[in-house]
Design a protein around this motif. Sequence first.
Motif, PDB file in Angstrom:
ATOM      1  N   ARG A  67      79.827 -48.582  -1.038  1.00  0.00           N
ATOM      2  CA  ARG A  67      80.263 -49.220   0.212  1.00  0.00           C
ATOM      3  C   ARG A  67      81.593 -49.956   0.106  1.00  0.00           C
ATOM      4  O   ARG A  67      81.654 -51.177   0.244  1.00  0.00           O
ATOM      5  CB  ARG A  67      79.199 -50.213   0.718  1.00  0.00           C
ATOM      6  CG  ARG A  67      77.858 -49.580   1.015  1.00  0.00           C
ATOM      7  CD  ARG A  67      76.826 -50.609   1.439  1.00  0.00           C
ATOM      8  NE  ARG A  67      75.504 -50.022   1.543  1.00  0.00           N
ATOM      9  CZ  ARG A  67      74.984 -49.557   2.675  1.00  0.00           C
ATOM     10  NH1 ARG A  67      75.659 -49.612   3.791  1.00  0.00           N
ATOM     11  NH2 ARG A  67      73.776 -49.025   2.693  1.00  0.00           N
ATOM     12  N   PRO A  68      82.688 -49.227  -0.152  1.00  0.00           N
ATOM     13  CA  PRO A  68      83.986 -49.894  -0.283  1.00  0.00           C
ATOM     14  C   PRO A  68      84.428 -50.553   1.030  1.00  0.00           C
ATOM     15  O   PRO A  68      84.077 -50.068   2.104  1.00  0.00           O
ATOM     16  CB  PRO A  68      84.935 -48.749  -0.646  1.00  0.00           C
ATOM     17  CG  PRO A  68      84.280 -47.523  -0.099  1.00  0.00           C
ATOM     18  CD  PRO A  68      82.805 -47.772  -0.252  1.00  0.00           C
ATOM     19  N   ARG A  69      85.184 -51.648   0.945  1.00  0.00           N
ATOM     20  CA  ARG A  69      85.725 -52.310   2.143  1.00  0.00           C
ATOM     21  C   ARG A  69      86.824 -51.470   2.764  1.00  0.00           C
ATOM     22  O   ARG A  69      87.099 -51.565   3.950  1.00  0.00           O
ATOM     23  CB  ARG A  69      86.345 -53.673   1.763  1.00  0.00           C
ATOM     24  CG  ARG A  69      85.395 -54.717   1.293  1.00  0.00           C
ATOM     25  CD  ARG A  69      84.932 -55.724   2.333  1.00  0.00           C
ATOM     26  NE  ARG A  69      85.840 -56.129   3.393  1.00  0.00           N
ATOM     27  CZ  ARG A  69      86.638 -57.190   3.358  1.00  0.00           C
ATOM     28  NH1 ARG A  69      86.674 -57.964   2.293  1.00  0.00           N
ATOM     29  NH2 ARG A  69      87.386 -57.489   4.385  1.00  0.00           N
ATOM     30  N   LEU A  70      87.507 -50.676   1.913  1.00  0.00           N
ATOM     31  CA  LEU A  70      88.650 -49.885   2.349  1.00  0.00           C
ATOM     32  C   LEU A  70      88.480 -48.455   1.860  1.00  0.00           C
ATOM     33  O   LEU A  70      88.194 -48.217   0.689  1.00  0.00           O
ATOM     34  CB  LEU A  70      89.937 -50.482   1.749  1.00  0.00           C
ATOM     35  CG  LEU A  70      91.254 -49.781   2.051  1.00  0.00           C
ATOM     36  CD1 LEU A  70      91.594 -49.880   3.535  1.00  0.00           C
ATOM     37  CD2 LEU A  70      92.363 -50.378   1.205  1.00  0.00           C
ATOM     38  N   LEU A  71      88.634 -47.511   2.788  1.00  0.00           N
ATOM     39  CA  LEU A  71      88.556 -46.095   2.455  1.00  0.00           C
ATOM     40  C   LEU A  71      89.922 -45.484   2.741  1.00  0.00           C
ATOM     41  O   LEU A  71      90.424 -45.593   3.862  1.00  0.00           O
ATOM     42  CB  LEU A  71      87.475 -45.424   3.307  1.00  0.00           C
ATOM     43  CG  LEU A  71      87.177 -43.948   3.048  1.00  0.00           C
ATOM     44  CD1 LEU A  71      86.645 -43.742   1.637  1.00  0.00           C
ATOM     45  CD2 LEU A  71      86.185 -43.429   4.072  1.00  0.00           C
ATOM     46  N   ILE A  72      90.541 -44.888   1.739  1.00  0.00           N
ATOM     47  CA  ILE A  72      91.859 -44.286   1.901  1.00  0.00           C
ATOM     48  C   ILE A  72      91.741 -42.774   1.765  1.00  0.00           C
ATOM     49  O   ILE A  72      91.280 -42.271   0.738  1.00  0.00           O
ATOM     50  CB  ILE A  72      92.863 -44.836   0.855  1.00  0.00           C
ATOM     51  CG1 ILE A  72      93.081 -46.337   1.094  1.00  0.00           C
ATOM     52  CG2 ILE A  72      94.184 -44.079   0.929  1.00  0.00           C
ATOM     53  CD1 ILE A  72      94.027 -46.984   0.113  1.00  0.00           C
ATOM     54  N   LEU A  73      92.134 -42.075   2.820  1.00  0.00           N
ATOM     55  CA  LEU A  73      92.080 -40.613   2.828  1.00  0.00           C
ATOM     56  C   LEU A  73      93.490 -40.079   3.036  1.00  0.00           C
ATOM     57  O   LEU A  73      94.111 -40.358   4.054  1.00  0.00           O
ATOM     58  CB  LEU A  73      91.171 -40.120   3.960  1.00  0.00           C
ATOM     59  CG  LEU A  73      89.774 -40.751   4.041  1.00  0.00           C
ATOM     60  CD1 LEU A  73      89.046 -40.272   5.288  1.00  0.00           C
ATOM     61  CD2 LEU A  73      88.968 -40.435   2.793  1.00  0.00           C
ATOM     62  N   ASP A  74      93.987 -39.325   2.070  1.00  0.00           N
ATOM     63  CA  ASP A  74      95.319 -38.735   2.204  1.00  0.00           C
ATOM     64  C   ASP A  74      95.162 -37.326   2.765  1.00  0.00           C
ATOM     65  O   ASP A  74      94.622 -36.452   2.090  1.00  0.00           O
ATOM     66  CB  ASP A  74      96.017 -38.713   0.841  1.00  0.00           C
ATOM     67  CG  ASP A  74      97.493 -38.343   0.945  1.00  0.00           C
ATOM     68  OD1 ASP A  74      98.022 -38.321   2.069  1.00  0.00           O
ATOM     69  OD2 ASP A  74      98.102 -38.077  -0.104  1.00  0.00           O
ATOM     70  N   GLU A  75      95.600 -37.108   3.996  1.00  0.00           N
ATOM     71  CA  GLU A  75      95.516 -35.811   4.678  1.00  0.00           C
ATOM     72  C   GLU A  75      94.121 -35.197   4.625  1.00  0.00           C
ATOM     73  O   GLU A  75      93.938 -34.097   4.109  1.00  0.00           O
ATOM     74  CB  GLU A  75      96.543 -34.841   4.070  1.00  0.00           C
ATOM     75  CG  GLU A  75      97.949 -35.425   4.053  1.00  0.00           C
ATOM     76  CD  GLU A  75      99.027 -34.388   4.290  1.00  0.00           C
ATOM     77  OE1 GLU A  75      98.770 -33.399   4.997  1.00  0.00           O
ATOM     78  OE2 GLU A  75     100.128 -34.590   3.777  1.00  0.00           O
ATOM     79  N   PRO A  76      93.119 -35.890   5.196  1.00  0.00           N
ATOM     80  CA  PRO A  76      91.734 -35.406   5.108  1.00  0.00           C
ATOM     81  C   PRO A  76      91.486 -34.079   5.822  1.00  0.00           C
ATOM     82  O   PRO A  76      90.539 -33.382   5.491  1.00  0.00           O
ATOM     83  CB  PRO A  76      90.914 -36.522   5.755  1.00  0.00           C
ATOM     84  CG  PRO A  76      91.877 -37.270   6.602  1.00  0.00           C
ATOM     85  CD  PRO A  76      93.207 -37.156   5.925  1.00  0.00           C
ATOM     86  N   SER A  77      92.348 -33.717   6.786  1.00  0.00           N
ATOM     87  CA  SER A  77      92.109 -32.445   7.493  1.00  0.00           C
ATOM     88  C   SER A  77      93.044 -31.335   7.042  1.00  0.00           C
ATOM     89  O   SER A  77      93.080 -30.265   7.638  1.00  0.00           O
ATOM     90  CB  SER A  77      92.184 -32.653   8.998  1.00  0.00           C
ATOM     91  OG  SER A  77      93.359 -33.338   9.344  1.00  0.00           O
TER      92      SER A  77
END
Length: 178
Positions: free
Chosen positions: A152-162
């Motif tokens: 359960r991270p406070r911050l989720l970082i997705l680089d170009e998820p699509s």
Amino acid sequence: SMSSPLPLEIKNLSRRFGAVKALRDVTLSVPEGSIYAFLGPNGAGKTTAIRCMLGLIRAHGGEVRIAGHDLRGKRTKALASVGAVVETPALFPNLTGRENLALTARVLGHDKMEIDRVLDVTEMSQAADRRVGHYSLGMRQRIGIARALLGRPRLLILDEPSNGLDPAGIRDMRGLIK
């Protein structure tokens, strides 16, 4: 009551590559529960900013605070609050989705119960016991996100998820992020 620190605060972030200024005084804050997207053309510095936020490359100026922890001074604490999927998730193709998650959970010391929770959130429970090598790109992205959600991270970082997904996959990804 004292409000808890923001998931992400960036002040005057700068980074250059030789004479090229990739980031120039980037300042932003991401409030709890929000979805924040970097939009811009290739070469605008989106990935560079993400790499600086994750401490993968060093910023030349400015500061990054994650859940109130300074990335430079309290790196381990700061990064403990982050889940990230940068580029194509590196997964073991000969293992199942569940086995890949179990491996990560064990390394990071997360409860086994977390595995079922993240599979459920990403709607990957049905496919969890198939080998990752047989997954579609969209399924790999989802299992990568499931892994990033462990603990359960406070911050989720997705680089170009699509990236590389077809229109239906992009729609599904947007729904998942929401």
